[in-house]
Scaffold this motif. Structure first.
Motif, mmCIF file in Angstrom:
data_model
loop_
_atom_site.group_PDB
_atom_site.id
_atom_site.type_symbol
_atom_site.label_atom_id
_atom_site.label_comp_id
_atom_site.label_asym_id
_atom_site.label_seq_id
_atom_site.Cartn_x
_atom_site.Cartn_y
_atom_site.Cartn_z
ATOM 1 N N SER A 1 -81.254 -34.908 13.928
ATOM 2 C CA SER A 1 -80.562 -35.623 15.003
ATOM 3 C C SER A 1 -81.221 -36.968 15.286
ATOM 4 N N SER B 1 -75.239 -33.329 16.816
ATOM 5 C CA SER B 1 -75.824 -33.523 18.147
ATOM 6 C C SER B 1 -76.024 -35.005 18.416
ATOM 7 N N ASN C 1 -78.795 -27.057 21.201
ATOM 8 C CA ASN C 1 -77.805 -26.430 20.322
ATOM 9 C C ASN C 1 -78.439 -25.401 19.388
#
Length: 261
Positions: A88, A172, A181
């Motif tokens: 991410s 994300s 998550n």
């Protein structure tokens, strides 16, 4: 160079990049590694005698033997959260967009993340296993073939969860969201057979605990290391691993190949 040689070269470069990041910023990996170690020490030294009596064991050593295989798999789930955060971060900081413009094999970016994470997961499992041995875990009856099969299962499980974590990281918007998550990777072991047998859980809850990914893998690992009955859990564990790995791979590939907005 052939396409395969280029892919191998670029993947090796991305792997070195991710391992350097892990070495330079070890705090995330260490924090995630502390979770299974603290749970191991807590359940052994605080609840060990009571839990051992509850599962029909003789003393605390019986519960150590029961607990360690589950926590080894929990360690993998905990470690792969760092993978989701790392992916991410790459996505949100723009380095992935930069890689897309370079003459490198597209798949090498996420493959480097996956291989690096699997290596970190295996190292983490070894460290948690060493703590387990230090406090009394023993597997004296397992043969060399059973140890090899146990290592193969742990590696395959790490590969499957890593691909899922990569997909979570890619969708994300930031590192905090990626961490949130990926929390099911730690939550699922808590509702598996890690701490208590499934048949001692409430009847309505047993199917949930029995047929999620962690329980078959835990029971298979216990069977390999401790000589307990494996039954159909071995096939079910392999099926879960292959299914999750395939899902994570195609999910990650689809998101990575999507045109940036």
């Amino acid at each position: 160079m052939s396409s395969l040689s280029l892919a191998a070269r670029d993947t090796s470069t991305m792997l070195r990049r991710n391992l350097l990041h892990a070495r330079r910023y070890p705090s995330l990996t260490l924090n995630l590694l502390l979770t299974p170690i603290m749970l191991l020490l807590l359940f052994v030294y605080i609840f060990g005698d009571t839990m051992s009596a509850g599962i029909g064991g003789g003393d605390r050593s019986d519960y150590i033997a029961y607990l360690v295989p589950g926590l080894l798999l929990m360690t993998i789930g905990s470690t792969t959260i760092g993978t989701a955060v790392s992916v991410s971060t790459d996505m949100s900081e723009g380095i992935i967009a930069r890689f897309r413009t370079m003459a490198i094999h597209r798949g090498s970016v996420i493959t480097g993340h996956v291989i690096g994470s699997v290596i970190q997961s295996v190292i983490s499992v070894v460290l948690v296993g060493a703590v387990g041995v230090a406090i009394g875990f023993r597997s004296t009856d397992a043969t060399a073939l059973e140890w090899l099969a146990a290592f193969g299962l742990l590696t395959l499980f790490a590969l499957a969860l890593t691909w899922i974590a990569v997909g979570m990281g890619m969708v994300s918007p930031n590192a905090e969201a990626a961490s949130n998550n990926a929390m099911p990777l730690i939550f699922l072991p808590l509702i598996s057979s890690t701490f208590v047998p499934v048949d001692q859980m409430p009847g309505w809850f047993q199917p949930i605990a029995q047929y999620q990914p962690f329980t078959p893998a835990i029971e298979t690992l216990r069977g390999l290391l401790l000589g307990t009955e494996i039954g159909y859990n071995g096939w079910l564990a392999v099926a879960w691993c292959l299914g999750l790995a395939a899902l994570g791979y195609f999910w990650s590939k689809a998101v990575f190949n999507r045109d940036p907005k």
